[in-house]
Design a protein around this motif. Structure first.
Motif, PDB file in Angstrom:
ATOM      1  N   HIS A   1      40.146  52.835 -13.722  1.00 20.64           N
ATOM      2  CA  HIS A   1      40.241  51.374 -13.589  1.00 20.64           C
ATOM      3  C   HIS A   1      39.244  50.757 -14.568  1.00 20.64           C
ATOM      4  O   HIS A   1      38.042  51.032 -14.510  1.00 20.64           O
ATOM      5  N   CYS A   2      39.742  49.923 -15.476  1.00 19.83           N
ATOM      6  CA  CYS A   2      38.919  49.303 -16.517  1.00 19.83           C
ATOM      7  C   CYS A   2      37.619  48.736 -15.946  1.00 19.83           C
ATOM      8  O   CYS A   2      37.625  47.976 -14.970  1.00 19.83           O
ATOM      9  N   VAL A   3      36.493  49.117 -16.553  1.00 16.68           N
ATOM     10  CA  VAL A   3      35.188  48.690 -16.031  1.00 16.68           C
ATOM     11  C   VAL A   3      35.006  47.183 -16.157  1.00 16.68           C
ATOM     12  O   VAL A   3      34.355  46.555 -15.309  1.00 16.68           O
ATOM     13  N   ALA A   4      35.569  46.579 -17.198  1.00 21.10           N
ATOM     14  CA  ALA A   4      35.451  45.122 -17.359  1.00 21.10           C
ATOM     15  C   ALA A   4      36.232  44.392 -16.273  1.00 21.10           C
ATOM     16  O   ALA A   4      35.770  43.379 -15.734  1.00 21.10           O
ATOM     17  N   HIS A   5      37.419  44.904 -15.926  1.00 25.00           N
ATOM     18  CA  HIS A   5      38.188  44.306 -14.839  1.00 25.00           C
ATOM     19  C   HIS A   5      37.465  44.474 -13.506  1.00 25.00           C
ATOM     20  O   HIS A   5      37.446  43.556 -12.670  1.00 25.00           O
ATOM     21  N   ARG A   6      36.893  45.634 -13.286  1.00 23.07           N
ATOM     22  CA  ARG A   6      36.169  45.859 -12.023  1.00 23.07           C
ATOM     23  C   ARG A   6      35.006  44.889 -11.879  1.00 23.07           C
ATOM     24  O   ARG A   6      34.758  44.348 -10.793  1.00 23.07           O
ATOM     25  N   LEU A   7      34.287  44.681 -12.961  1.00 22.58           N
ATOM     26  CA  LEU A   7      33.157  43.751 -12.921  1.00 22.58           C
ATOM     27  C   LEU A   7      33.642  42.331 -12.656  1.00 22.58           C
ATOM     28  O   LEU A   7      33.029  41.594 -11.867  1.00 22.58           O
ATOM     29  N   ALA A   8      34.744  41.937 -13.295  1.00 21.74           N
ATOM     30  CA  ALA A   8      35.284  40.588 -13.090  1.00 21.74           C
ATOM     31  C   ALA A   8      35.707  40.388 -11.638  1.00 21.74           C
ATOM     32  O   ALA A   8      35.461  39.332 -11.041  1.00 21.74           O
ATOM     33  N   LEU A   9      36.339  41.397 -11.050  1.00 19.95           N
ATOM     34  CA  LEU A   9      36.752  41.306  -9.650  1.00 19.95           C
ATOM     35  C   LEU A   9      35.539  41.240  -8.725  1.00 19.95           C
ATOM     36  O   LEU A   9      35.526  40.468  -7.758  1.00 19.95           O
ATOM     37  N   ALA A  10      34.531  42.048  -9.002  1.00 25.74           N
ATOM     38  CA  ALA A  10      33.325  42.043  -8.166  1.00 25.74           C
ATOM     39  C   ALA A  10      32.645  40.682  -8.194  1.00 25.74           C
ATOM     40  O   ALA A  10      32.147  40.192  -7.166  1.00 25.74           O
ATOM     41  N   SER A  11      32.649  40.035  -9.361  1.00 30.16           N
ATOM     42  CA  SER A  11      32.008  38.721  -9.491  1.00 30.16           C
ATOM     43  C   SER A  11      32.845  37.626  -8.841  1.00 30.16           C
ATOM     44  O   SER A  11      32.323  36.788  -8.099  1.00 30.16           O
ATOM     45  N   ALA A  12      34.153  37.640  -9.113  1.00 24.83           N
ATOM     46  CA  ALA A  12      35.020  36.566  -8.624  1.00 24.83           C
ATOM     47  C   ALA A  12      35.152  36.586  -7.103  1.00 24.83           C
ATOM     48  O   ALA A  12      35.182  35.535  -6.456  1.00 24.83           O
ATOM     49  N   GLN A  13      35.217  37.787  -6.514  1.00 27.62           N
ATOM     50  CA  GLN A  13      35.445  37.892  -5.073  1.00 27.62           C
ATOM     51  C   GLN A  13      34.174  37.687  -4.253  1.00 27.62           C
ATOM     52  O   GLN A  13      34.231  37.671  -3.029  1.00 27.62           O
ATOM     53  N   ALA A  14      33.041  37.519  -4.930  1.00 30.19           N
ATOM     54  CA  ALA A  14      31.784  37.298  -4.206  1.00 30.19           C
ATOM     55  C   ALA A  14      31.760  35.954  -3.493  1.00 30.19           C
ATOM     56  O   ALA A  14      30.957  35.749  -2.576  1.00 30.19           O
ATOM     57  N   THR A  15      32.634  35.037  -3.904  1.00 31.49           N
ATOM     58  CA  THR A  15      32.649  33.701  -3.299  1.00 31.49           C
ATOM     59  C   THR A  15      33.695  33.566  -2.188  1.00 31.49           C
ATOM     60  O   THR A  15      33.780  32.515  -1.558  1.00 31.49           O
ATOM     61  N   ASP A  16      34.470  34.609  -1.939  1.00 31.67           N
ATOM     62  CA  ASP A  16      35.623  34.489  -1.039  1.00 31.67           C
ATOM     63  C   ASP A  16      35.251  34.089   0.387  1.00 31.67           C
ATOM     64  O   ASP A  16      35.975  33.328   1.023  1.00 31.67           O
ATOM     65  N   ASN A  17      34.136  34.606   0.911  1.00 39.27           N
ATOM     66  CA  ASN A  17      33.774  34.308   2.303  1.00 39.27           C
ATOM     67  C   ASN A  17      32.690  33.241   2.412  1.00 39.27           C
ATOM     68  O   ASN A  17      32.025  33.132   3.441  1.00 39.27           O
ATOM     69  N   ILE A  18      32.500  32.463   1.337  1.00 35.54           N
ATOM     70  CA  ILE A  18      31.520  31.371   1.352  1.00 35.54           C
ATOM     71  C   ILE A  18      32.277  30.069   1.085  1.00 35.54           C
ATOM     72  O   ILE A  18      32.618  29.761  -0.072  1.00 35.54           O
ATOM     73  N   PRO A  19      32.587  29.296   2.128  1.00 34.86           N
ATOM     74  CA  PRO A  19      33.442  28.105   1.976  1.00 34.86           C
ATOM     75  C   PRO A  19      32.969  27.130   0.904  1.00 34.86           C
ATOM     76  O   PRO A  19      33.782  26.608   0.142  1.00 34.86           O
ATOM     77  N   TYR A  20      31.658  26.878   0.848  1.00 34.16           N
ATOM     78  CA  TYR A  20      31.185  25.890  -0.120  1.00 34.16           C
ATOM     79  C   TYR A  20      31.439  26.346  -1.554  1.00 34.16           C
ATOM     80  O   TYR A  20      31.816  25.540  -2.414  1.00 34.16           O
TER      81      TYR A  20
END
Length: 402
Positions: A31-50
């Motif tokens: 799994h492309c390391v750049a894609h994995r990093l992007a997913l890890a960063s983008a999904q960090a906000t999923d459970n924080i409503p604000y």
């Protein structure tokens, strides 16, 4: 096989990798390391409503000005009056890996101008959207979020830029990810430059309607800041699990060989050889490759590769098929492992730049040629236009009308 991690590529039942493994069980799916990093960063906000709301507001800010030349012109006029640098708002997109940092930086640097512009649009044109955006931008939590992301995103973007290189050394992936995690963990106790300076920022922006104090900063730190950093660190850990095959291929890394006594880490080396022999059964058995390594390790430690990098070491070993046929095959495999698919993503971006809505009738051959020139061609400063014109003229006699 390298992929972006989409279910159609890595699905357990009908994914491309799963089907290819029925033909070649020794296939390594990465799994492309750049894609994995992007997913890890983008999904960090999923459970924080604000933070989810913050991303929506950033998108609305971009569209509010992008879709109106009049509003954009008004914003630039206000920036000029304030003596600031004229900045263009950037669009936040999870598929554009560096867009978040650029968008946050642009808003942070022109926030006074932005608030003034929105309030003027609301007052002069009775624009309810502008009034709502201005209210959100004057919320102290908005400034706290901008400051938090201004401290965190540069570390993730530096990591992303490394992962987007054409040649990514897979031995450095885990150390770099771990280093980023440690930096973010330290940031929980000792916030970065912008977040630490929040009291001064709030004080300087009071004239623009931002009201807040230590209580607001503390509440944000407990409700958003800590959760966000925890999410990023945990996501990095989950998205970058240990890969025993990649770990075993580090047996060729000169830095992991004891120079004085090549037999010092013998047990670890033999364990790595067992992993490689167990996966690549078509190459050789464990006993055969072990015999090769007993001789090769002294060459690795003492004669050849004391000053070589890991990539250079692999290149050397890959040419030694006569001496070490099994180890050479392992090295050849390591050299072609696709750790990143960033080059493929750049091709799609190039296609979108070349084949615009106004050029949608481009044929496949011409599109392919234009994309090749854009990706592989020389820069404008290096291109020899005179030679190109002469060659074009020699291809066919052309009648130029006056």
């Amino acid at each position: 096989m390298g992929s972006d991690g989409a279910s159609v590529m890595v699905g357990r039942k009908t994914g491309v990798a799963t089907q290819l493994k029925t033909v070649n069980p020794e296939l390594i799916n990465i799994h492309c390391v750049a894609h994995r990093l992007a997913l890890a960063s983008a999904q960090a906000t999923d459970n924080i409503p604000y933070l989810r709301k913050f991303k929506d507001i950033m998108q609305q800010l971009f569209r509010f000005y992008q879709n109106s030349a009049v509003r954009m012109s008004g914003l630039k006029e206000i920036e000029a009056v304030f003596g600031g640098v004229s900045l263009k708002l950037k669009e936040i997109s999870d598929t554009r890996w560096l867009s978040h940092e650029m968008a946050v930086t642009a808003v942070r640097r022109c926030l006074p101008s932005l608030i003034t512009s929105l309030e003027r649009e609301a007052a002069d044109r009775n624009d309810a959207t502008a009034a709502g955006l201005a209210t959100f931008c004057k919320d102290p939590r908005f400034l706290c979020t901008i400051s938090m992301l201004s401290d965190v995103l540069p570390h993730l973007c530096r990591l992303s830029k490394v992962f987007q290189k054409a040649q990514v050394d897979f031995t450095l992936v885990d150390p770099m990810v771990s280093s980023t995690q440690m930096t973010l963990l330290r940031m929980m106790e000792n916030p970065g430059e912008f977040f630490s300076d929040l009291p001064n920022q709030i004080e300087s922006l009071k004239e623009f309607g931002i009201r807040g104090g230590e209580n607001d900063i503390t509440a944000f730190k407990e409700g958003v800041f800590q959760k966000y950093l925890d999410n990023v660190v945990n996501n990095l850990h989950e998205r970058f699990p240990d890969n025993n095959i990649l770990e075993a291929l580090t047996i060729f890394d000169p830095e992991l060989m004891d120079k004085g006594d090549p037999t010092f880490y013998e047990a670890v080396h033999f364990q790595k050889l067992q992993v490689l022999a167990g996966h690549f059964k078509s190459i050789t058995c464990y006993e055969t490759v072990k015999e090769e390594f007993l001789s090769f390790r002294f060459l690795l430690a003492k004669e050849m590769m004391l000053d070589l990098t890991f990539q250079e070491s692999l290149l050397k070993v890959a040419t030694m098929e006569d001496l070490y046929p099994s180890l050479a095959r392992y090295a050849q495999i390591a050299l072609v492992l696709p750790m990143s698919t960033a080059d493929c993503e750049r091709s799609f971006s190039t296609m979108n730049r070349v084949k615009t809505n106004l050029r949608n009738r481009l044929s496949q051959n011409i599109l392919n040629s234009l994309m090749t020139i854009s990706i592989e061609g020389q820069s404008l400063g290096e291109f020899d236009f005179d030679s190109c014109v002469k060659y074009f003229g020699q291809i066919k006699r052309r009648k130029i009308s006056s």
